[in-house]
Scaffold this motif. Structure first.
Motif, mmCIF file in Angstrom:
data_model
loop_
_atom_site.group_PDB
_atom_site.id
_atom_site.type_symbol
_atom_site.label_atom_id
_atom_site.label_comp_id
_atom_site.label_asym_id
_atom_site.label_seq_id
_atom_site.Cartn_x
_atom_site.Cartn_y
_atom_site.Cartn_z
ATOM 1 N N MET A 70 -88.206 -69.841 69.673
ATOM 2 C CA MET A 70 -88.895 -70.417 68.850
ATOM 3 C C MET A 70 -87.932 -71.719 68.646
ATOM 4 S SD MET A 70 -91.094 -68.225 66.291
ATOM 5 C CE MET A 70 -91.931 -69.261 64.988
ATOM 6 N N PRO A 71 -88.653 -72.838 68.429
ATOM 7 C CA PRO A 71 -88.008 -73.753 66.963
ATOM 8 C C PRO A 71 -87.591 -73.555 66.370
ATOM 9 C CG PRO A 71 -89.867 -74.858 68.493
ATOM 10 C CD PRO A 71 -90.342 -73.545 69.059
ATOM 11 N N GLY A 72 -86.492 -73.292 65.538
ATOM 12 C CA GLY A 72 -86.181 -72.182 64.385
ATOM 13 C C GLY A 72 -85.636 -71.249 65.015
ATOM 14 N N GLY A 73 -86.515 -70.252 65.737
ATOM 15 C CA GLY A 73 -85.569 -68.975 65.868
ATOM 16 C C GLY A 73 -86.630 -68.271 65.166
ATOM 17 N N ALA A 74 -87.271 -68.436 64.034
ATOM 18 C CA ALA A 74 -87.522 -67.100 63.358
ATOM 19 C C ALA A 74 -89.219 -66.874 63.123
ATOM 20 C CB ALA A 74 -87.021 -66.955 61.977
ATOM 21 N N LEU A 75 -89.302 -65.667 63.502
ATOM 22 C CA LEU A 75 -90.852 -65.061 63.496
ATOM 23 C C LEU A 75 -91.123 -63.995 62.191
ATOM 24 C CD1 LEU A 75 -94.137 -65.853 64.452
ATOM 25 C CD2 LEU A 75 -93.429 -64.107 66.510
ATOM 26 N N ALA A 76 -92.133 -64.047 61.246
ATOM 27 C CA ALA A 76 -91.941 -63.820 60.054
ATOM 28 C C ALA A 76 -93.209 -62.319 60.266
ATOM 29 C CB ALA A 76 -92.677 -64.614 58.608
ATOM 30 N N ALA A 77 -92.395 -61.489 59.652
ATOM 31 C CA ALA A 77 -94.006 -60.943 59.827
ATOM 32 C C ALA A 77 -95.180 -60.827 59.488
ATOM 33 C CB ALA A 77 -93.676 -59.088 58.810
ATOM 34 N N ARG A 78 -96.061 -60.821 60.809
ATOM 35 C CA ARG A 78 -97.624 -60.445 59.671
ATOM 36 C C ARG A 78 -97.581 -62.485 60.554
ATOM 37 N NH1 ARG A 78 -99.341 -56.117 60.279
ATOM 38 N NH2 ARG A 78 -98.101 -54.546 58.551
ATOM 39 N N ALA A 79 -96.943 -62.824 61.519
ATOM 40 C CA ALA A 79 -96.855 -64.170 61.575
ATOM 41 C C ALA A 79 -97.340 -64.377 62.823
ATOM 42 C CB ALA A 79 -95.619 -65.533 61.364
ATOM 43 N N ALA A 80 -97.511 -65.326 63.272
ATOM 44 C CA ALA A 80 -98.241 -66.477 64.681
ATOM 45 C C ALA A 80 -96.797 -67.329 65.611
ATOM 46 C CB ALA A 80 -98.930 -65.942 64.888
ATOM 47 N N TRP A 81 -96.601 -67.703 66.703
ATOM 48 C CA TRP A 81 -96.012 -68.440 67.124
ATOM 49 C C TRP A 81 -96.761 -69.255 68.287
ATOM 50 C CZ3 TRP A 81 -91.376 -68.337 71.040
ATOM 51 C CH2 TRP A 81 -91.244 -69.098 71.541
ATOM 52 N N ARG A 82 -97.732 -69.874 68.206
ATOM 53 C CA ARG A 82 -98.340 -70.613 69.077
ATOM 54 C C ARG A 82 -97.871 -71.923 69.885
ATOM 55 N NH1 ARG A 82 -104.360 -71.418 69.718
ATOM 56 N NH2 ARG A 82 -104.894 -70.146 68.208
ATOM 57 N N PHE A 83 -97.383 -71.834 71.022
ATOM 58 C CA PHE A 83 -97.104 -73.260 71.662
ATOM 59 C C PHE A 83 -98.099 -73.466 73.044
ATOM 60 C CE2 PHE A 83 -94.712 -70.577 75.572
ATOM 61 C CZ PHE A 83 -95.286 -69.969 74.776
ATOM 62 N N THR A 84 -97.534 -74.509 73.874
ATOM 63 C CA THR A 84 -98.450 -75.607 75.156
ATOM 64 C C THR A 84 -97.654 -75.051 76.249
ATOM 65 O OG1 THR A 84 -99.788 -76.101 72.636
ATOM 66 C CG2 THR A 84 -99.877 -76.730 75.367
ATOM 67 N N VAL A 85 -98.348 -75.448 77.322
ATOM 68 C CA VAL A 85 -97.590 -75.614 78.244
ATOM 69 C C VAL A 85 -98.612 -76.665 78.922
ATOM 70 C CG1 VAL A 85 -96.684 -74.889 80.349
ATOM 71 C CG2 VAL A 85 -96.609 -73.778 78.249
ATOM 72 N N ARG A 86 -98.202 -77.639 79.084
ATOM 73 C CA ARG A 86 -99.422 -78.900 79.952
ATOM 74 C C ARG A 86 -99.026 -79.136 81.504
ATOM 75 N NH1 ARG A 86 -102.799 -82.106 76.378
ATOM 76 N NH2 ARG A 86 -101.739 -81.459 74.313
ATOM 77 N N ALA A 87 -97.828 -78.644 81.419
ATOM 78 C CA ALA A 87 -97.761 -78.693 83.452
ATOM 79 C C ALA A 87 -97.398 -77.495 84.481
ATOM 80 C CB ALA A 87 -96.273 -79.961 83.525
ATOM 81 N N ILE A 88 -98.612 -77.137 85.163
ATOM 82 C CA ILE A 88 -98.314 -75.996 85.690
ATOM 83 C C ILE A 88 -98.703 -76.273 87.299
ATOM 84 C CG2 ILE A 88 -98.321 -74.454 83.920
ATOM 85 C CD1 ILE A 88 -100.901 -73.708 84.573
ATOM 86 N N ASN A 89 -97.938 -75.703 88.431
ATOM 87 C CA ASN A 89 -98.040 -75.803 89.878
ATOM 88 C C ASN A 89 -99.164 -75.879 90.046
ATOM 89 O OD1 ASN A 89 -98.290 -73.324 89.517
ATOM 90 N ND2 ASN A 89 -97.720 -73.428 91.387
ATOM 91 N N VAL A 90 -100.563 -75.693 89.853
ATOM 92 C CA VAL A 90 -101.778 -75.658 89.926
ATOM 93 C C VAL A 90 -102.685 -74.725 89.127
ATOM 94 C CG1 VAL A 90 -101.376 -75.124 93.087
ATOM 95 C CG2 VAL A 90 -101.715 -72.981 90.334
ATOM 96 N N PRO A 91 -104.208 -75.479 88.730
ATOM 97 C CA PRO A 91 -104.525 -76.109 87.903
ATOM 98 C C PRO A 91 -105.283 -73.932 87.438
ATOM 99 C CG PRO A 91 -105.571 -77.487 89.269
ATOM 100 C CD PRO A 91 -104.261 -77.324 89.654
#
Ligand code: ACM
Length: 622
Positions: A70-91
């Motif tokens: 995770m950028p920054g590397g810290a996830l607070a209690a009761r918090a969420a980290w959302r990230f996105t993958v754009r390219a995978i091998n098959v849809p």
């Protein structure tokens, strides 16, 4: 100990110029902040490391194992980290292709499990996967005879109360089969129909069955025919007991039966998932009930090497297990915990003996020279130490092919196949040969100047000579023919890439088994719906489509002489949940079995759809 970690996922297909998005959200539902952790997951799909992630940093990808920070590397209690993958091998087309298991590696090096919510289509609510048994729709038994596969010739008259069972040798092969498949049903009973087994001048698997006056006679040329005749009687008996309204046990019956094809196979990938020996024993019994006579056992792959080779103990000590911190990372729905297993020589010999009692030849496969990531992880000295670059297999394993230019490679391969020859007495030994990356070994100084196809063909030529000298038939996936590696004499190829693969191989003189991924890979989904499980790279195949596929129609007249038969293949990448296994495999397995046994003109979808309800599904609630 960290509690309350949850991974949610959404799949947004491509829209116009907008590429697809796989959006993952790690929720920390606990009271403790997390710092300096990484997130790992496994599933079926592989992300493309050439494309940056949005709001995450890729640390490691080995096939479907992925580790991100995770950028920054810290996830607070009761918090969420959302990230996105754009390219995978098959849809993604089904939930089972996305992440199935996940865990965190914490700052102190320990791991914490993460619950994974199944991936859902973007913008929809969490859904429920379809996990029940699949049933063929639209069936009807016009004559009340529930037989699968349907015989060559059958005449039935009248109906009687189903007898209590068959009075046959309680120590015989049929009794052993029933004990494995239907332990509570008492199909063998001294008060049942007396069955006389007679020798006749018939081909090995053919049988003539006559039942009248409460007595049965089965004439056959060998034990398989006797077994098949008893199975036919027992199929009628079970169906008449279970559904007397639509099925009958006839008062008089004549069946004259013989198979359409000599090779009626089922392949099972025990490398991607481990199946304990007792589960394999029940599966073999299920094959016999379908009159399948070849069990192709795929013992090795990138994810694991599953059989013990005494001269190379590391091969299974390291190569049969995956998990966090091991030579093979977690993969395919397993998490941080050590996961896997290997078969001993005694276990394999027992399975071969059991299969033999049921008319089934076990065809063992060691897949070389590609698909060897596990072997190379266990025995790293099989690599060229000077190899600098990376090549990737289609399943995104790095440098996964045994290098023919390494001097230790051939002695290792000879030892492995020598062990197979000792354990498996059957005529066919499978050497794999599929999907070697075209750029394999290009940065190996030992291999310099020699193209991958030529190197691969050299290994296969060597193995073909070894197996021929041992009196065996070299069996391989269709790529075995490349570069003249495996020549047609004493060889058999399995045509898998498409229906069109088989005729050119036959024209080149190879005996061919038809197993097109589009219809006979039973790990493909049954239906395009998102909540159906299964793979999608070769499309999807309903039970009816699998049943109706006609292998003989691929060949112009006169060329079917090289058509050895048919085979369904069960690749296990997505089969870590046995409910998924059962839904995908049954009754499509019976559909392929009927195509292997029954002449095309005698196949009938409506009858099959009705009769397949009574076929055994191991592990399913009765
Ligand atoms: C295969 O599916 N790679 C034979």
């Amino acid at each position: 100990m960290t509690a309350g970690l949850h991974l949610a996922q959404e799949w947004w297909p491509a829209e116009g110029a907008e590429p697809p998005r796989w959006v993952l959200t790690l929720e920390n539902r606990g009271d403790t902040a997390l710092e300096g952790f990484t997130l790992c997951w496994t599933g079926h799909c592989k992300l493309d490391p050439a494309h940056p992630l949005e709001n995450a940093q890729l640390l490691r990808r080995v096939s479907n194992f992925t580790e991100v920070a995770m950028p920054g590397g810290a996830l607070a209690a009761r918090a969420a980290w959302r990230f996105t993958v754009r390219a995978i091998n098959v849809p993604l087309r089904h939930w089972s292709e996305a992440a199935q298991a996940a865990y965190l590696v914490l700052a102190d090096g320990t791991t914490a499990d993460v619950t994974v919510e199944l991936c859902r289509p973007g913008g929809t609510a969490p859904g429920t996967p379809v996990l029940g048994l699949a049933q063929a729709e639209g069936g009807r038994l016009d004559d009340g005879l529930a037989l699968v596969p349907w015989p060559h010739h059958v005449v039935a008259e009248g109906a009687t109360t189903p007898p209590p069972g068959l009075s046959v040798n309680p120590e015989g092969d049929f009794a052993a089969l029933c004990a494995l498949l239907f332990p509570g049903e008492q199909l063998v009973d001294p008060a049942g129909i007396p069955v006389a087994l007679e020798s006749a001048d018939l081909p090995e698997e053919a049988y003539h069955l006559h039942f009248a006056g409460g007595q049965a006679r089965i004439a056959a040329g060998g034990p398989s025919g006797h077994l098949y005749g008893q199975i036919a009687l027992a199929q009628l008996l079970r169906a008449a007991r279970a559904d007397p309204a639509s099925c009958r046990f006839p008062a008089r019956l004549t069946i004259e039966d013989a198979p359409e094809h000599g090779w009626r196979g089922t392949h099972l990938d025990v490398a991607r998932q481990y199946y304990p020996p007792d589960e394999l024993a029940r599966f073999i019994a299920t094959l016999a009930w379908n009159r399948i006579n070849r069990f192709h056992l795929h013992l090795t792959d990138d994810e694991a090497w599953r059989f013990e080779l005494p001269a190379y103990p590391e091969l299974t000590a390291r190569g049969a297990w995956r998990g966090h911190g091991l030579a093979i990372p977690p993969l395919l729905g397993s998490g941080a915990a050590r996961h896997g297993g290997a078969y001993s020589r005694a276990e394999l010999a027992a399975l071969v003996a059991l299969a033999g009692r049921f008319g089934i030849t076990v065809v063992p496969e060691i897949d070389v020279p590609g698909h060897c990531f596990a072997a190379l992880a266990a025995l790293p000295w099989l690599r060229d130490p000077g190899e600098t670059g990376e090549y990737w297999s289609i399943q995104a394993f790095p440098n996964n092919s045994l290098n023919p230019a390494v001097p230790a490679m051939l002695p290792f391969v000879e030892a492995a196949f020598g062990e197979l020859l000792d354990i498996f007495p059957g005529k066919w030994v499978h050497v794999g040969a599929d999907e070697v990356p075209h750029d394999a070994w290009t940065t190996s100084p030992l291999a310099t100047g020699r193209a991958a196809p030529a190197l691969q063909a050299g290994v296969l030529r060597h193995l073909h000579a070894m197996l021929r000298a041992a009196g065996r038939v070299t069996t391989a996936w269709e790529e075995g023919s490349l570069g003249g590696g495996i020549t047609p004499e004493a060889a058999l190829l399995i045509a898998w890439q498409s229906p069109a693969s088989a005729p050119p191989l036959a024209a080149a003189g190879y005996d061919v088994v038809v197993a097109p991924a589009q219809h006979y890979y039973l790990n493909m989904a049954l239906d395009p719906g998102w909540w159906e499980p299964g793979a999608s790279w070769a499309g999807w195949s309903s039970i009816a489509a699998t049943y109706q596929f006609d292998p003989a129609a691929l060949f112009t007249s006169g060329a079917t002489g090289r058509l050895a038969g048919v085979q369904c293949c069960i690749w296990s990448e997505q089969l870590h949940d046995r409910r998924v296994f059962r839904r995908l495999v049954f009754p499509r397995l019976s559909a392929v079995a009927e195509t292997g046994w029954t002449a095309p003109a005698r196949k009938d979808w409506r009858r099959f759809a009705a009769a397949s309800r009574f076929m055994p599904v191991p592990g399913a609630a009765l």
